[in-house]
Each structure stands twice: as structure tokens, then as C-alpha cells.
Design a protein around this motif. Structure first.
Motif, PDB file in Angstrom:
ATOM      1  N   MET A   1      -2.603   3.936  -8.296  1.00 27.67           N
ATOM      2  CA  MET A   1      -1.790   2.881  -8.895  1.00 27.67           C
ATOM      3  C   MET A   1      -2.430   2.377 -10.190  1.00 27.67           C
ATOM      4  O   MET A   1      -1.733   1.952 -11.105  1.00 27.67           O
ATOM      5  CB  MET A   1      -1.605   1.735  -7.910  1.00 27.67           C
ATOM      6  CG  MET A   1      -0.740   2.098  -6.716  1.00 27.67           C
ATOM      7  SD  MET A   1       0.918   2.703  -7.167  1.00 27.67           S
ATOM      8  CE  MET A   1       0.743   4.475  -6.892  1.00 27.67           C
TER       9      MET A   1
ATOM     10  N   GLN B   1       0.839  -1.190   0.000  1.00 25.98           N
ATOM     11  CA  GLN B   1       0.000   0.000   0.000  1.00 25.98           C
ATOM     12  C   GLN B   1       0.883   1.252   0.000  1.00 25.98           C
ATOM     13  O   GLN B   1       1.970   1.257   0.582  1.00 25.98           O
ATOM     14  CB  GLN B   1      -0.909  -0.001   1.235  1.00 25.98           C
ATOM     15  CG  GLN B   1      -1.877  -1.169   1.294  1.00 25.98           C
ATOM     16  CD  GLN B   1      -2.873  -1.162   0.156  1.00 25.98           C
ATOM     17  OE1 GLN B   1      -3.765  -0.331   0.093  1.00 25.98           O
ATOM     18  NE2 GLN B   1      -2.721  -2.114  -0.759  1.00 25.98           N
ATOM     19  N   VAL B   2       0.412   2.286  -0.634  1.00 23.64           N
ATOM     20  CA  VAL B   2       1.155   3.550  -0.695  1.00 23.64           C
ATOM     21  C   VAL B   2       1.467   4.024   0.725  1.00 23.64           C
ATOM     22  O   VAL B   2       0.583   4.012   1.580  1.00 23.64           O
ATOM     23  CB  VAL B   2       0.307   4.613  -1.441  1.00 23.64           C
ATOM     24  CG1 VAL B   2       0.963   5.974  -1.358  1.00 23.64           C
ATOM     25  CG2 VAL B   2       0.090   4.199  -2.897  1.00 23.64           C
TER      26      VAL B   2
ATOM     27  N   THR C   1      -4.266   3.994  -2.969  1.00 20.54           N
ATOM     28  CA  THR C   1      -3.607   2.911  -3.707  1.00 20.54           C
ATOM     29  C   THR C   1      -4.473   2.420  -4.856  1.00 20.54           C
ATOM     30  O   THR C   1      -3.982   2.203  -5.976  1.00 20.54           O
ATOM     31  CB  THR C   1      -3.286   1.746  -2.756  1.00 20.54           C
ATOM     32  OG1 THR C   1      -2.522   2.230  -1.646  1.00 20.54           O
ATOM     33  CG2 THR C   1      -2.509   0.664  -3.469  1.00 20.54           C
TER      34      THR C   1
ATOM     35  N   LEU D   1      -1.663  -3.998  -7.504  1.00 19.72           N
ATOM     36  CA  LEU D   1      -1.618  -2.900  -6.532  1.00 19.72           C
ATOM     37  C   LEU D   1      -2.990  -2.267  -6.356  1.00 19.72           C
ATOM     38  O   LEU D   1      -3.447  -2.025  -5.230  1.00 19.72           O
ATOM     39  CB  LEU D   1      -0.612  -1.833  -6.991  1.00 19.72           C
ATOM     40  CG  LEU D   1       0.868  -2.117  -6.762  1.00 19.72           C
ATOM     41  CD1 LEU D   1       1.713  -1.049  -7.436  1.00 19.72           C
ATOM     42  CD2 LEU D   1       1.190  -2.166  -5.280  1.00 19.72           C
ATOM     43  N   SER D   2      -3.648  -1.995  -7.472  1.00 24.36           N
ATOM     44  CA  SER D   2      -4.958  -1.358  -7.418  1.00 24.36           C
ATOM     45  C   SER D   2      -5.984  -2.247  -6.722  1.00 24.36           C
ATOM     46  O   SER D   2      -6.751  -1.784  -5.871  1.00 24.36           O
ATOM     47  CB  SER D   2      -5.428  -1.016  -8.836  1.00 24.36           C
ATOM     48  OG  SER D   2      -6.697  -0.413  -8.816  1.00 24.36           O
TER      49      SER D   2
ATOM     50  N   HIS E   1       4.567   0.676  -1.469  1.00 25.54           N
ATOM     51  CA  HIS E   1       4.175  -0.152  -2.611  1.00 25.54           C
ATOM     52  C   HIS E   1       5.293  -0.343  -3.616  1.00 25.54           C
ATOM     53  O   HIS E   1       5.162  -1.156  -4.541  1.00 25.54           O
ATOM     54  CB  HIS E   1       3.012   0.520  -3.338  1.00 25.54           C
ATOM     55  CG  HIS E   1       3.420   1.798  -4.012  1.00 25.54           C
ATOM     56  ND1 HIS E   1       3.647   2.962  -3.308  1.00 25.54           N
ATOM     57  CD2 HIS E   1       3.691   2.091  -5.312  1.00 25.54           C
ATOM     58  CE1 HIS E   1       4.023   3.905  -4.147  1.00 25.54           C
ATOM     59  NE2 HIS E   1       4.054   3.408  -5.366  1.00 25.54           N
TER      60      HIS E   1
ATOM     61  N   GLY F   1      -5.665  -2.320  -3.144  1.00 24.40           N
ATOM     62  CA  GLY F   1      -6.278  -1.115  -2.590  1.00 24.40           C
ATOM     63  C   GLY F   1      -7.770  -1.303  -2.362  1.00 24.40           C
ATOM     64  O   GLY F   1      -8.314  -0.859  -1.339  1.00 24.40           O
TER      65      GLY F   1
END
Length: 648
Positions: free
Chosen positions: A298, A236-237, A294, A317-318, A240, A321
């Protein structure tokens, strides 16, 4: 059943040890057979346990006491409930498919046996994580998957890019793991135990307890520290940055690490810790915001990627999120449901991308592909199925879980829910666009590299077989589990939600009990905003990459600043390099020069030597060698002693 519980992870460990220690002696075929057999047995036993758990037979108990310190027992133990049983089946099934696929993908690699040992060991570590009944074992599995992922990402250790990627993954995860370790320490300090059941039972009594001298709630501090660990593992941001670079590892690793195992460890952990997170609205809102950022930002980066594996990586990644947003909205069941559906279609997409890479002799740039639909029909069809599931096409597995997350966030009363709702809704448009962009660039249009295209052909059955087996649940799994997982009592007491946070219960109230929940979601979703945006994103991708293929270049030139921002991934890598890498180097250089050279060597070591030398040089002048000098010194000494005694 205890012996069965032990056998599930240990069969994987046995296969890993045999392939790793004796792989060169027993040969390639025997190495993959023993590891595949181990994972297959683990999958069958996990299925048996899942059926047993669904029948109401749960287990929570220690297996081995590692140490006892001041009355606190540090144990290895298993918690077999609905949540862990589901994770065990998902992990072992995806791992089983990856093991079979690897036979074809790594056929000519000299590290064949070593690779099978690593992936079996990785499966063992993940099983120990999801089956744990205490924080100590959770931390063991947590660190073990991190260590093996380091070995897997850098499997091709002669590549500098692979070594940089695995070091990056290792260091970024250490940042998250520090927070996780501090959270464990806080749990032990507050509750005096690391056992889940004891901690969860005592948690409500500490709901209003505050950290001395700060006024901060203990529950908020513990949950935020634990979530930092989840941010590292589940990418997660801002933690990431390791995941896209981890594509340097072989494609089977991308599917194993980034579909159902390592990256979902953080999601699983937060869901497991729901009795703690439910006691802190602050922590839930932080989870919501981080997940929303995220999920959307992303996905935007995925729009400009040209490496086929990196597109799927940013998709991961998305989607992570989205799962995180579900956790922040207290829709833990929806988050875990999306974890399960995502495991199948994302493993499918990674393995299908690997099939394309095999056919094109390890070409990964989509700008050099095109027209593969005719020569790779199975890979094309299965990848389209995975794409339809990913973008949330009504009826496919991803639709049910993603739609549930969006609706749950919409119904949430958390302050950050509004921002999260807009982010995940807009993300559906972006996801559809970059997903179809991948399909159109890879499988449609004219071949852009005729030489590689002429030699391209469908992958062997050992590769396409797992694709087909993963495509099946990508279509049907949502229909089977949407009602019990989202609106039933599938997870029992393994997930705890306070009534005021229960968004899924509010969704259930809107359902007609006389009709199938799955059909209601499909019919409702057909005209809902997320599906409309999905269709628009798909149509736009068709226009730009099929109808008017010159348009993407014109758009990139027109919005060059945004394009460069996305290509640079918002500058996270540059920032980390400048602040942490170079900054840490400068700080280390300062401590070396001041602490090591000046203070330790200069003052303590050499300074002590100089003082001794000076003192010795002074004393040396008293050693003259004349007897009368010594006699005179003795007389003076005797006079001083007599004077001191007489005066006292």
C-alpha cells in the motif's frame, strides 16, 4: 467512579442528539458549542480516569443487563484498565481537535449541524467500543462506528462519488463483520459466555481443543474469524479497498476516522484479544503476513497518487500494516504505542491537508499546487513536523514506535517474521519518498496554478490551532511513553504475552538500565538500516521533485507497466467489480429467473392456480343439472358403500 465512566460516552451522545434533533432550531453556533462541550468534558474525564488507572484503580463490571438467554447474560459493561484508558484519552483528544477544526472547515456548508451531530455520535460509538468488557458491547460499538462512518463518508450525498464510496465502505466492512460475528458465535459456543474476563480465564484450558471432524484448533478458528473483522475495520489487504475512496467525505472525517478511531478499532480488538491470539501460532503468522503485505504494497501505491488526501490515506493503510505486523510478532504494546503516536501525527497531516484545500478553494490535486510555504507558514511547518514523525525521524514520536516494531519483528521466532521484517524495513524507504514528495509538490517550487495561488492565505486560527496542538505530541509523546509502554509494565494484565513470544522482553534485555531507553533508541537508530533507508528515500524525493522535476515523468514512462499497475491499485477494484459486483449480479439474475420467476411464480403460484383450474374444469362436467344423473350417482355411491361395509 462508575458515574464518571458513564458520563464519558454519554456526554458525546447528548451533544449528538441535541445537534441532530434540534440543530435547525438552536442554530449553527449552539450546535457546535454543545457537541464540542460534550467531547471536551469527555476528554477531561478520560484524562482523570487515565490518571486514576495509572494509580492502580481498575474497574470491570456490568452496567445494564440487556437480556438473559438460557443462563447466558447479554450485558452492557465497562472494562477500565490501562489499555482502554489510553484509548479513551487518544480518541477524545483527537476528536476534540477535529471538532474545533470543523468550525473553520465546514463554516459555509449547509449541513453544518448535521455534521457536528455525526462526529459526536461517532465519538460515542468508538468510546463504547474501547470501554466494553464483553463481546456484545464490543459488537455494538463495532457496528455503530461502521454505520456512522457510512453517514460521514457520504455526507455530501448529492455527489455520486460520495454515495459510491460510502456504499463501498459499508459493504466491505460487512464482509469483515460477518467473520467477526462468526468468531463471536464460536466464542459463545466454546466458552458459554461473552464476558472478556471469563473467556480469557478459561482460554488456556481450550488451547488444544479441536473443532469436531476437522482437526483444527478452536483457538485458531476463533482468532482467524475475529481477525477477518479486524481486516475490514483496519483496512488490511484484501479488505482495504474502502479506505482510499472514503476520502470523498469532508477532511475532518478523514482525520477522525483514519487517524485515531475507526481504522484502529481492529488493532485495539486484536490487542484486547491477546490472551486468545497467543494460543495460536497459526493465527499470529497470518496476522504477520497480512500486515506485512499491507505495509509495503500500500505504501507503493502512495508513490503515484496525486490527490493530497489520498497520499495520506495510503500512508494510513501502510501504517496500519505496521501495527498489524506488531500484533503478529506478539509486540502488542509496540502496536498500541504506534497506534497512539500515529493518531497524533496522522490527524495532523489530514487536517493540514485540509488547511491547504481550504486555501486553494477545495483543490486537492498536488500537481496544481506549489509554493505555498511562503503564504501558509503555520500549515507548512506543522505538516513538516507530521511528516518527520511519520517517516520515523529519530527523536520524533513515530520513530520510537516504528523502530520498536521493526526491531520486534526482527527478534520474533515466528516463521513469517523474516518476510515481515524485509517488508516493513523496505517500507521505510517508500514512506520517506512519498511523504516528502507531498511536501515538495505542495509547498515548494513555483505555483502551478497562479489564479488559486494569488488568493491563497493562511487558514484562520480555528484551523491552525488544532494543527499546533497536534504537532506538540507528534514531537514529544515518544520521549514520554517509550520506556513505560515498551519496556515497563504500562499495560499491566490488559495485554497477555507468552514468554516464548515476548519480543519486547528480548529488546529490553539489550537495553542499558543505567541509561534512558529513549536516548538509547535514538543513538542506536541513527545508524540502523531503517533510518538509512529513510534518509535515502528523502534525498531521492528531493532530487526528483526539487533538483530535477522532469525526472518523475521520465521514470514513469520508463517503467510504464509498473506505473500503471500502481495507478490501478493492483486491480483490486476491477477484480471486485468483475467477480463480486457483476458476478453477484449474475448470480442474483439466475436466482431471480429460476427461483422467483420459474419456481415461485411459475410453479408454486401460477402452477397451483393451473392445477386448481384444471381440476375445477373436470369437476364442472359432473354438474349437469339433470335430476336423474344425480339420482344415478347416489345409487352408485350407495352400492359402493354397501359393498365396502359387507366386505369388511
Amino acid at each position: 467512579m462508575e458515574i464518571v465512566y458513564l458520563a464519558i460516552p454519554l456526554t458525546c451522545l447528548f451533544g449528538a442528539l441535541v445537534a441532530g434533533l434540534f440543530g435547525q432550531r438552536i442554530g449553527r453556533a449552539a450546535a457546535h458549542r454543545v457537541t464540542i462541550a460534550g467531547v471536551a468534558i469527555s476528554f477531561v474525564l478520560s484524562t482523570v480516569v487515565f490518571i486514576d488507572v495509572m494509580g492502580g484503580n481498575l474497574f470491570n463490571g456490568p452496567v445494564y443487563t440487556w437480556a438473559v438467554s438460557e443462563g447466558t447474560a447479554f450485558q452492557i459493561g465497562f472494562l477500565i484498565d490501562e489499555l482502554s484508558a489510553m484509548m479513551m484519552v487518544v480518541v477524545t483528544f483527537v476528536s476534540f481537535m477535529v471538532h474545533i477544526y470543523t468550525i473553520g472547515y465546514m463554516e459555509e456548508d449547509p449541513g453544518y449541524q448535521r455534521f457536528f451531530s455525526y462526529i459526536a455520535l461517532f465519538t460515542f460509538a468508538m468510546l463504547m467500543l474501547v470501554m466494553s468488557n464483553n463481546f456484545l458491547q464490543l459488537f455494538f460499538g463495532w457496528e455503530a462506528v461502521g454505520l456512522v462512518s457510512y453517514l460521514l463518508i457520504g455526507f455530501w450525498f448529492k455527489r455520486e462519488s460520495a454515495i459510491a464510496a460510502n456504499l463501498k465502505a459499508f459493504l466491505v466492512n460487512r464482509v469483515g463483520d460477518l467473520g467477526f460475528l462468526l468468531g463471536m458465535a464460536a466464542v459463545l459456543y466454546v466458552f458459554g459466555t461473552l464476558d472478556y474476563a471469563e473467556v480469557f480465564a478459561a482460554a488456556p484450558g481450550y488451547a488444544d481443543a479441536r473443532v469436531p471432524d476437522t482437526g483444527m484448533l478452536w483457538m485458531t478458528l476463533i482468532c482467524l474469524l475475529l481477525f477477518i473483522g479486524a481486516m475490514g475495520k483496519s483496512a488490511q489487504v484484501p479488505l482495504h479497498v474502502w479506505l482510499p475512496d472514503s476520502m470523498e467525505g469532508p477532511t475532518p472525517i478523514s482525520a477522525l476516522i483514519h487517524a485515531a478511531t475507526m481504522v484502529t478499532a481492529g488493532i485495539f480488538m486484536v490487542a484486547r484479544m491477546s490472551p486468545l491470539f497467543e494460543l495460536s501460532d497459526t493465527a499470529l503468522n497470518v496476522v504477520l503476513v497480512i500486515g506485512a503485505i499491507t505495509a509495503f504494497f500500500m505504501a507503493l501505491v502512495g508513490l503515484v497518487q496525486n490527490d493530497i488526501k489520498r497520499v495520506v490515506a495510503y500512508s494510513t493503510l501502510s501504517q496500519l500494516g505496521y501495527m498489524t505486523v506488531a500484533l503478529g510478532a506478539s509486540a502488542y504494546a509496540a502496536g498500541i504505542f504506534h497506534l497512539g503516536t500515529h493518531a497524533f501525527f496522522k490527524a495532523l497531516l489530514f487536517l493540514a491537508a485540509g488547511s491547504v484545500i481550504i486555501a486553494l478553494h477545495h483543490e486537492q490535486n498536488m500537481r496544481h499546487m506549489g509554493g505555498l510555504r511562503r503564504v501558509m507558514p503555520i500549515t507548512w511547518l506543522t505538516m513538516v513536523i507530521g511528516t518527520l514523525a511519520l517517516i520515523g525521524t529519530p527523536g520524533f514520536s513515530g520513530f520510537f514506535s516504528k523502530d520498536a516494531i521493526i526491531e520486534a519483528v526482527h527478534l520474533s521466532n515466528q516463521p513469517a517474521a523474516g518476510f515481515a521484517y524485509y517488508a516493513v524495513t523496505a517500507g521505510t524507504f517508500v514512506t520517506a519518498f512519498y511523504s516528502w514528495r507531498l511536501i515538495f509538490l505542495t509547498f515548494y517550487g513555483r505555483p502551478r496554478d497562479e489564479a488559486k495561488f494569488d488568493h491563497a492565505s493562511e487558514s484562520p486560527r480555528v484551523v491552525t490551532g488544532p494543527l499546533i496542538l497536534l504537532a506538540i505530541p507528534s514531537v514529544i509523546i515518544g520521549w514520554i511513553f517509550v520506556e513505560p509502554m515498551l519496556f515497563g509494565n504500562f499495560f499491566g494484565d490488559s495485554i497477555v504475552v507468552l514468554p516464548e513470544h515476548d519480543t519486547l522482553a528480548r529488546m529490553s534485555e539489550e537495553q542499558d538500565p543505567q541509561r534512558s531507553a529513549a536516548w538509547q533508541m535514538v543513538t542506536h537508530g541513527m545508524l540502523a538500516l531503517p533510518v538509512v533507508l529513510t534518509v535515502l528515500g528523502s534525498v531521492l524525493a528531493w532530487i526528483m521533485y526539487i533538483l530535477k522535476p522532469d525526472l518523475p515523468g521520465q521514470v514513469a514512462s520508463r517503467f510504464s507497466a509498473i506505473y500503471r499497475l500502481l495507478m490501478n491499485k493492483y486491480g483490486f477494484d476491477e477484480f471486485n467489480q468483475l467477480v463480486f459486483a457483476r458476478g453477484a449480479r449474475r448470480i442474483g439474475d439466475f436466482f431471480w429467473r429460476f427461483g422467483d420467476v420459474t419456481l415461485i411464480d411459475g410453479l408454486m403460484v401460477n402452477g397451483t392456480a393451473r392445477v386448481v383450474g384444471w381440476f375445477s374444469s373436470v369437476i364442472r362436467f359432473m354438474q349437469t343439472g339433470y335430476v336423474y344423473h344425480y339420482a344415478f350417482a347416489m345409487i352408485i355411491g350407495l352400492f359402493v358403500l354397501l359393498t365396502w361395509f359387507l366386505s369388511s
